[in-house]
Structures are given as C-alpha cells and as structure tokens.
Design an enzyme around this catalytic site. Structure first.
Site, mmCIF file in Angstrom:
data_model
loop_
_atom_site.group_PDB
_atom_site.id
_atom_site.type_symbol
_atom_site.label_atom_id
_atom_site.label_comp_id
_atom_site.label_asym_id
_atom_site.label_seq_id
_atom_site.Cartn_x
_atom_site.Cartn_y
_atom_site.Cartn_z
ATOM 1 C CB SER A 198 -15.342 30.605 23.712
ATOM 2 O OG SER A 198 -14.588 29.649 22.993
ATOM 3 C CE1 TYR A 200 -15.737 27.068 27.658
ATOM 4 C CE2 TYR A 200 -15.437 26.604 25.319
ATOM 5 C CZ TYR A 200 -15.165 27.371 26.435
ATOM 6 O OH TYR A 200 -14.321 28.449 26.333
#
EC number: 1.1.1.330
Length: 312
Positions: free
Chosen positions: A189, A202
């Site tokens: 990401s 995350y």
C-alpha cells in the site's frame, strides 16, 4: 587575472558536466516512464510462467481484478477467499467470460490453521503467478490505544496482512525455483511507503510487505523468480470505502490493467501512473511536513466518522 582563467575554465566544465548529468537523468526517467507506463510488459504475463495463477482475497476489488486480468491472459486461476458463495460466483463469472479453468479454496486468513488446506488445494499445480492480495485495514483512523477490540485487531491484522504473505510464498515459491520461472505480486500500500499515524498497525504491516518483497526479489531473481511490491494509493474499493472512481482513485479494473504492465519491469511499483507521481512527490517531502499533513488529514477523517456514528 591569469590565475582567474583556470578557475573560470574549471567552473565552466563543472557547470557543463552538471547540465549534462541532469539532461541524462531526465532523458532516462522519460525513457523509463515511456517503457513502463506506455509500452509495458503485458506479453510477459501469462501461461509461459506457469499454467496457474493463485490470487488471495479474490472476490472483490483489486484481487478480483487481478484474477480476471490473469484469466484474460490465458491463465487458469485458483481463487482463495473467505466466502464460499462469493468464490463460486466469481469462479463462474471468470469461467464464462474467459473460458479458463478455475478452482476455489474457502479459508479465513484471520486464522493460522488454514495452510494445510491450501497446500492440499494447490498440490500438483504448475503455479506461474501468486498474487498476495488479501488484507484488512482500520474501520476508521484511530489512536493506537483507542482502536476498538485492539487485541483482536492486532492478531487479525498480523495474520491477514503479514502471515498470509509469508505462508503463501512458502507454499508456492519452491515450485517456481524448481522451474526457474514465476512471479509473486505482493499487494502492499502507499501507506507502507512512509509512516501513517492513526493507521499505525496497518501502515506497519504494509511496510513489512514492501520490505519482504524487496528482500525476496534480491534473493530469488537470479533463480528466475520475479517478486514485486505493489504500493497503490487510493483505489475505489470496499476496503478503501470509495464508491466512485476518479483520476487519482481509479477503479480496481483500471488500476490492475495498469499494474500488470509493470510485471518484470519494476520490482517496486505504485502500479498506476498518477499514483507513481503522487509517490514521488510524497517521498520527497520533508518528513515533518509529510507527517503533519497526514496526521491532520486522519484526525479530520476520525472526527467526521465519530460524529457520524454518534448521530446514528
């Protein structure tokens, strides 16, 4: 006066050398951009790497789009996700649309005892591409200690975002090494490129995926295996809670169609030209400016979410 002439000549050549260096850098960057984002390497993706592609988290969003794109390139596809009903539906769609064989494995990547089942399901298959896509994020940006059900979130996020990448790679990589060909595409990401406060766990797990991919690529590229870290920014998916695609927030189909062209060309990619430009700009910001901007953005998102849920 005479002593000034050699100095002037030296400065001239320093200036000329600098200009030439910058011109070469710019030319190389433009050539690379044209090769990656214009021409791409779509022809290198297909059954030539192996009959089968394996995609985790393959019933929605980016994972589903990778499965469809690889089927479009003539590869048989193993779909691995949690919901059997969704798996059956996507499997049927891919079979009908692309006329390729599919298999499904229903498992919950939040659990640790699933990999024997996956190993059995993959036994005997010539796997050319593995897409480690399955992932989970926060419900909303939150301070670490205030994340609801924190113990469970820590365990699930590590199992889904980190353990799955390691274990799936462990299952598939030996066959690729034996055949001296294959590709592993790990979906990290943009949040893994730099720290993202209020999405702390995350962001950290996606940094793991990025570093794991880079290390693995260096270890195994001489053995014919290409490992790619894919670092998208926002894509219009359920996970990102974005419904309408825009230029900077593409649909999963648009993103994957672009990202697939980078396989074999970029071992670390943002997958999409606009995201690559965003990544370049963000990476060159002073860290204190970047962190302040991201913290303020996530605080605003957090406040909006909490206000909305309080009303409901």
């Amino acid at each position: 006066m005479e002593s000034a002439l050699p100095a002037a000549g030296f400065l001239y050549w320093v200036g000329a050398g600098t200009v030439a260096y910058l011109a070469l850098r710019i030319s190389y960057s433009l050539f690379t951009a044209l090769r990656v984002w214009g021409v791409g390497n779509e022809a290198g993706v297909g059954p030539g790497l192996g009959e089968w592609a394996v995609v985790t988290g393959s019933t929605d969003g980016i994972g589903k789009s990778y499965a469809e794109e690889l089927a479009k390139h003539g590869m048989k596809v193993v779909l691995i996700s949690r919901s059997k009903d969704k798996l059956d539906q996507v499997s049927s769609e891919i079979k009908e649309k692309f006329k390729v064989e599919t298999r499904t494995i229903a498992v919950d990547f939040a659990s640790e005892d699933i990999y024997d089942k996956i190993k059995t399901g993959l036994a005997g298959l010539e796997i050319g591409i593995l897409v480690n896509n399955v992932g989970m994020s926060y419900e909303y940006p939150e301070y670490f200690l205030d994340v609801p059900d924190l113990d469970n979130v820590i365990k699930k996020m590590i199992n889904i975002n980190i353990l799955s990448v390691c274990k799936m790679t462990q299952l598939v990589l030996p066959g690729m090494v034996e055949r001296s060909k294959g590709a592993i595409l790990n979906i990290s990401s943009g949040s893994g490129m730099l720290p993202v406060p209020l999405l702390t766990i995350y962001s950290a797990t996606k940094t793991f995926v990025d570093f794991f991919s880079q290390c693995l690529h260096e270890e195994y590229r001489s053995k014919g295996v290409f490992v790619q870290s894919v670092l998208p920014y926002f894509v219009a998916t359920k996970l990102a809670k974005i419904r309408k695609p825009t230029l900077d927030k593409p649909s999963p189909e648009t993103f994957v169609k672009s990202a697939i062209k980078t396989v074999g060309l970029q071992s670390r990619t943002n997958g999409y030209l606009i995201h690559a430009l965003m990544g370049s700009i963000i990476s060159n910001l002073p860290s204190w400016i970047y962190l302040k901007i991201v913290m303020n953005m996530n605080k605003s998102t957090r406040a909006h979410y909490l206000k909305k849920t309080k009303k409901n």
